[in-house]
Design a protein around this motif. Structure first.
Motif, mmCIF file in Angstrom:
data_model
loop_
_atom_site.group_PDB
_atom_site.id
_atom_site.type_symbol
_atom_site.label_atom_id
_atom_site.label_comp_id
_atom_site.label_asym_id
_atom_site.label_seq_id
_atom_site.Cartn_x
_atom_site.Cartn_y
_atom_site.Cartn_z
ATOM 1 N N ARG A 1 3.584 -3.796 -0.366
ATOM 2 C CA ARG A 1 2.974 -5.100 -0.134
ATOM 3 C C ARG A 1 1.498 -5.066 -0.495
ATOM 4 O O ARG A 1 0.860 -4.016 -0.500
ATOM 5 C CB ARG A 1 3.137 -5.524 1.328
ATOM 6 C CG ARG A 1 4.580 -5.634 1.772
ATOM 7 C CD ARG A 1 4.687 -6.138 3.205
ATOM 8 N NE ARG A 1 4.303 -7.550 3.305
ATOM 9 C CZ ARG A 1 3.243 -7.980 3.968
ATOM 10 N NH1 ARG A 1 2.426 -7.110 4.565
ATOM 11 N NH2 ARG A 1 2.974 -9.270 4.034
ATOM 12 N N SER B 1 5.543 -6.388 -7.753
ATOM 13 C CA SER B 1 5.544 -5.111 -7.044
ATOM 14 C C SER B 1 6.557 -4.184 -7.714
ATOM 15 O O SER B 1 7.705 -4.582 -7.945
ATOM 16 C CB SER B 1 5.910 -5.320 -5.572
ATOM 17 O OG SER B 1 5.919 -4.089 -4.875
ATOM 18 N N ALA C 1 10.701 -7.685 -2.333
ATOM 19 C CA ALA C 1 9.864 -7.633 -1.142
ATOM 20 C C ALA C 1 10.582 -6.855 -0.048
ATOM 21 O O ALA C 1 11.784 -7.062 0.182
ATOM 22 C CB ALA C 1 9.547 -9.041 -0.657
ATOM 23 N N LEU D 1 6.890 -3.519 8.871
ATOM 24 C CA LEU D 1 5.982 -3.685 7.735
ATOM 25 C C LEU D 1 4.599 -3.140 8.025
ATOM 26 O O LEU D 1 3.820 -2.883 7.113
ATOM 27 C CB LEU D 1 5.859 -5.167 7.371
ATOM 28 C CG LEU D 1 7.088 -5.830 6.770
ATOM 29 C CD1 LEU D 1 6.821 -7.295 6.496
ATOM 30 C CD2 LEU D 1 7.497 -5.131 5.472
ATOM 31 N N SER E 1 2.036 -4.699 9.108
ATOM 32 C CA SER E 1 1.143 -5.629 8.422
ATOM 33 C C SER E 1 0.246 -6.353 9.422
ATOM 34 O O SER E 1 0.547 -6.433 10.618
ATOM 35 C CB SER E 1 1.955 -6.654 7.626
ATOM 36 O OG SER E 1 2.859 -7.322 8.475
#
Length: 368
Positions: free
Chosen positions: A92, A188, A203, A270, A272
């Motif tokens: 990511r 990505s 993703a 993740l 994140s």
């Protein structure tokens, strides 16, 4: 006097017209002929196309003399913006480190390292990151309408998850902050440095991300709105309106709780930074719990406090809906789902709001 060959002139005109396109192409079948314009020897680099849609070509090599030095040359058509290559541990953007290069309108070449701490421009910090760039090894070369980003990293093994992006046409970072804006396009990928194989990556945890988004959108962002409309415009069908309203809101709350749980699972997997989205989600959940408790404590119609309870229930419900809709749109943005999801949700809301406007008009006219 002979007339010049018309085909010959057509050929020359077409050649001149398309020369920029031809010269802007690069491939692994062609040699990197930049000679002394690069800060290191790039004649023996491995080469592979990494993003066909944007014409990105990557050349790389691990130094034989010093195994910790990695040389990279990224080639891309000049977008009149920035070109970036990011190194990510998760696949990511957020949390990755990127090398970004561009050439401004005055012909000044710039290449900088960035740390992508979040999705807002303020969290994309220049001269920071988890990769160490060898001093004096960075350069940006504009040649035949192509940008070449050259740099060397001092690290044992670069991340195998690479992200490439290109900025919006006409945008160039300017000093002193050199802030970046949101990319026009990105991809990505994963790479095997030993074999030279590369592939696009989906993703991470895509199903969980979409499940989180869909149940929250349907629960907090759609059913909750429909339930409030039933309560306002369906009272003439008493008591059926109440049971329909309660069923709709209970379903919305249940889906919302499931969506919040999916969100916590997604955050842990993740790793994140979505603190704003998470904070809004928790706030919405608290408001939903208050609404459920209010139903359980609802006073009788004949009670003197019933009027104040109605005010409370109405205000909290409207605040919940406003924040829920805002967070759904924000979540779509964070998830990078693009304009399709945003447009679809906007269409649903438009239908609900237009219906509400019609019902409101009929309600007002009936009262008069």
């Amino acid at each position: 006097m002979k007339t010049p060959n018309t085909n010959f002139f057509i050929f020359i005109i077409l050649a001149l017209h398309f020369s920029g396109l031809v010269f802007s192409q690069d491939s692994c079948n062609s040699k990197l002929n930049l000679k002394s314009r690069l800060p290191f020897d790039a004649t023996s680099l491995s080469c592979l196309p990494v993003w066909d849609a944007e014409g990105f070509v990557l050349r790389y090599e691990r130094s034989a003399a010093n195994g910790s030095i990695w040389s990279f040359v990224l080639s891309a058509p000049d977008p009149n913006s920035f070109v970036a290559m990011g190194f990510s541990t998760t696949g990511r953007m957020v949390g990755s480190s990127a090398i970004v290069g561009w050439v401004d309108s005055a012909g000044t070449a710039m290449i900088k390292r960035y740390y992508l701490g979040g999705t807002s421009p303020a969290l994309v910090v220049p001269d920071q990151g988890n990769v160490t760039v060898v001093e004096g090894s960075s350069a940006v070369v504009l040649e035949s309408s192509r940008l070449y980003l050259a740099f060397q990293l001092d690290m044992g093994q670069p991340s195998s998850r690479l992200i490439y992006s290109v900025g919006p046409n006409g945008f160039l970072p300017v000093g002193p902050n050199y802030r970046l804006t949101e990319h026009r396009n990105k991809v990505s990928t994963s790479i095997n440095y030993s074999t030279g194989q590369t592939a696009s990556e989906k993703a991470p945890h895509l199903k969980l991300r979409r499940s989180h988004g869909i149940v929250n959108m349907v629960g907090w962002g759609i059913l909750m709105v429909i339930g409030s409309m039933i309560a306002r415009y369906g009272r003439k069908w008493d008591p059926a309106w109440f049971y329909a309203h309660a069923s709709c809101q209970v379903s919305a709350f249940t889906l919302g709780v499931i969506g919040v749980i999916c969100g916590f699972l997604l955050e842990s997997r993740l790793d994140s930074d979505v603190s704003t989205h998470k904070g809004l989600g928790i706030f919405i959940l608290v408001l939903g719990c208050l609404q459920v408790m209010a139903i359980l404590a609802r006073p009788d119609k004949a009670s003197k406090v019933r009027k104040y309870w109605n005010w409370y229930h109405y205000i909290v419900g409207r605040v919940l809906i406003i924040f829920a809709i805002s967070n759904v749109f924000y979540g779509i943005h964070l998830g990078g789902e693009g304009k399709g999801w945003t447009a679809a949700y906007a269409v649903v809301l438009s239908v609900l709001f237009l219906s509400s406007a019609v019902f409101e008009y009929k309600l007002l006219t009936s009262q008069n």
